[in-house]
Structures are given as C-alpha cells and as structure tokens.
Scaffold this active site. Sequence first.
Site, PDB file in Angstrom:
ATOM      1  N   CYS A 124      47.928 -82.248  -9.542  1.00  0.00           N
ATOM      2  CA  CYS A 124      48.040 -81.169 -10.526  1.00  0.00           C
ATOM      3  C   CYS A 124      47.165 -81.478 -11.744  1.00  0.00           C
ATOM      4  O   CYS A 124      45.949 -81.361 -11.662  1.00  0.00           O
ATOM      5  CB  CYS A 124      49.492 -80.910 -10.902  1.00  0.00           C
ATOM      6  SG  CYS A 124      49.720 -79.318 -11.739  1.00  0.00           S
TER       7      CYS A 124
ATOM      8  N   HIS B  36      52.225 -80.293  -5.920  1.00  0.00           N
ATOM      9  CA  HIS B  36      53.028 -81.476  -6.213  1.00  0.00           C
ATOM     10  C   HIS B  36      53.617 -82.068  -4.932  1.00  0.00           C
ATOM     11  O   HIS B  36      54.766 -81.788  -4.585  1.00  0.00           O
ATOM     12  CB  HIS B  36      54.143 -81.122  -7.194  1.00  0.00           C
ATOM     13  CG  HIS B  36      53.663 -80.924  -8.590  1.00  0.00           C
ATOM     14  ND1 HIS B  36      53.639 -81.939  -9.516  1.00  0.00           N
ATOM     15  CD2 HIS B  36      53.143 -79.828  -9.206  1.00  0.00           C
ATOM     16  CE1 HIS B  36      53.147 -81.485 -10.667  1.00  0.00           C
ATOM     17  NE2 HIS B  36      52.828 -80.207 -10.500  1.00  0.00           N
TER      18      HIS B  36
ATOM     19  N   GLU C 272      54.840 -84.863  -4.488  1.00  0.00           N
ATOM     20  CA  GLU C 272      56.033 -85.666  -4.780  1.00  0.00           C
ATOM     21  C   GLU C 272      57.309 -84.836  -4.763  1.00  0.00           C
ATOM     22  O   GLU C 272      58.421 -85.392  -4.770  1.00  0.00           O
ATOM     23  CB  GLU C 272      55.881 -86.381  -6.132  1.00  0.00           C
ATOM     24  CG  GLU C 272      56.193 -85.563  -7.363  1.00  0.00           C
ATOM     25  CD  GLU C 272      55.089 -84.602  -7.782  1.00  0.00           C
ATOM     26  OE1 GLU C 272      55.245 -83.929  -8.817  1.00  0.00           O
ATOM     27  OE2 GLU C 272      54.054 -84.517  -7.083  1.00  0.00           O
TER      28      GLU C 272
END
Length: 234
Positions: free
Chosen positions: A118, A215, A217
């Site tokens: 990002c 993202h 994660e």
Amino acid sequence: MVSGTGRPLIGVTTYVETGARWGVWELDAALLPVGYPRLVQRAGGLAAMLPPDAPEHAAATVARLDGLVIAGGPDVEPVRYGAERDPRTGPPARERDAWELALADAALTAGIPLLGICRGMQLLNVALGGTLVQHLDGHAEIVGVFGRHPVKPVPGTLYADLVPEEMSVPTFHHQAVDRLGAGLIPSAHAADGTVEAVELASSGAGGWVLGVQWHPEMDEDLRVMRGLVRAAGR
C-alpha cells in the site's frame, strides 16, 4: 545473511504514533499491526520491526537483513514527488518518509528483495522518481473499513508468476500510482485501470522488487509474501 534456522530475516517498517495507550501507559510508540509479522512468519521468515532511524543508518540496517517490507501507513508527503498538497491528502509523516525512502534506496542498491505494501508501493514509486494521484474518489471513504475488489495480473510479470489468476484482495487506500518511477512496470490492475501492483522490469532477471496496493497481511493468501521470503532465502 540467512540465520542458522534457515529462515530469512525480513525487516518490516513501523508506524510511529503519539500518545499510544496500553494498560496504564500512554507514550509515543513504534507500532506495527500484528498482521505484518504474522504474514512473514507464516510465509517462512523471521520478522524484525524497523522503527524510524537516521537515514544515514539505512544501508547498515539493510545489510543485516535478507529482505525488506515497507508497510502501509500515512500518505507520502507530496513535496517528495514535486506536487502541492491536495486538501484531502493526510498530514505528513516526514521522519518516516525520510527513513523509508533511505531504506528503499539502500535495498535497491544492495539488491535486497523488497516488498512494498500500500503506502510501501507508493513510496517505492516515489523513490524511483514517480508521482502519485493524491485522491481517488470513492476509495477508502469509510475510515477503518477494508473493502475487497478483484485485481488482474499482467501476464509475464513477477507478480503473475506468483499469482497467475485474477483474485479478490483486501484494500484500503485513497491514493494511487500516477507516473511510474524509473524502471517500474505495472504488474496488476483493478477493473477501472488503477495500477494495483508494480515491479522492477529487471525483477525476473535476478532482482526481486514488488509493490502491491492492497493489504496481503489482512488476507489468508501467502503467495506474495512467500515469493519475498523465497527470494530472501537465496
């Protein structure tokens, strides 16, 4: 510098927040959402947090790492890419900008595998002389809520080798890549044409440099991070 465990050491940059609270404490803190180290660990790496430091220490820091992740976070200050600030651009994080730009430059110079997530993708683009769209209408309008949308890989790219099919990804951003930095090519797009991943054109020839606008994660898919960890292990 792969450790004796055989698990490469992956440095992840951090947020710096004032007045962070936990228990009875309220102090300035270097923070990292736990999804980042967990993703590194699940992908086979060892995670190390990298709080901001003096930019002149970036090369020495990178020399201790096998791979680098530039994490998500606040908007890159527009002066870094020669633009005036749009009113919708967030407040500057100058210490973090300086540190992460120095880390990116050190990693690129040393040939250390680099993944930008990002903000990290946007900062990578700026580090290589690119510019950003400061606001995309309709993106990240609900604060703190991740949306999902499909991204389509560009055939023949490093990203397409990792994730060959179109997939839905978790996303939260209001800025995007505008002019690509030197040597960067797009490797995934959203349906509206927004560049969703970038990489160095030389990534497939021995280097490993990738940025994704979403993202990972916040998702279960490990393929992007596994790609970084495998490259770091080499």
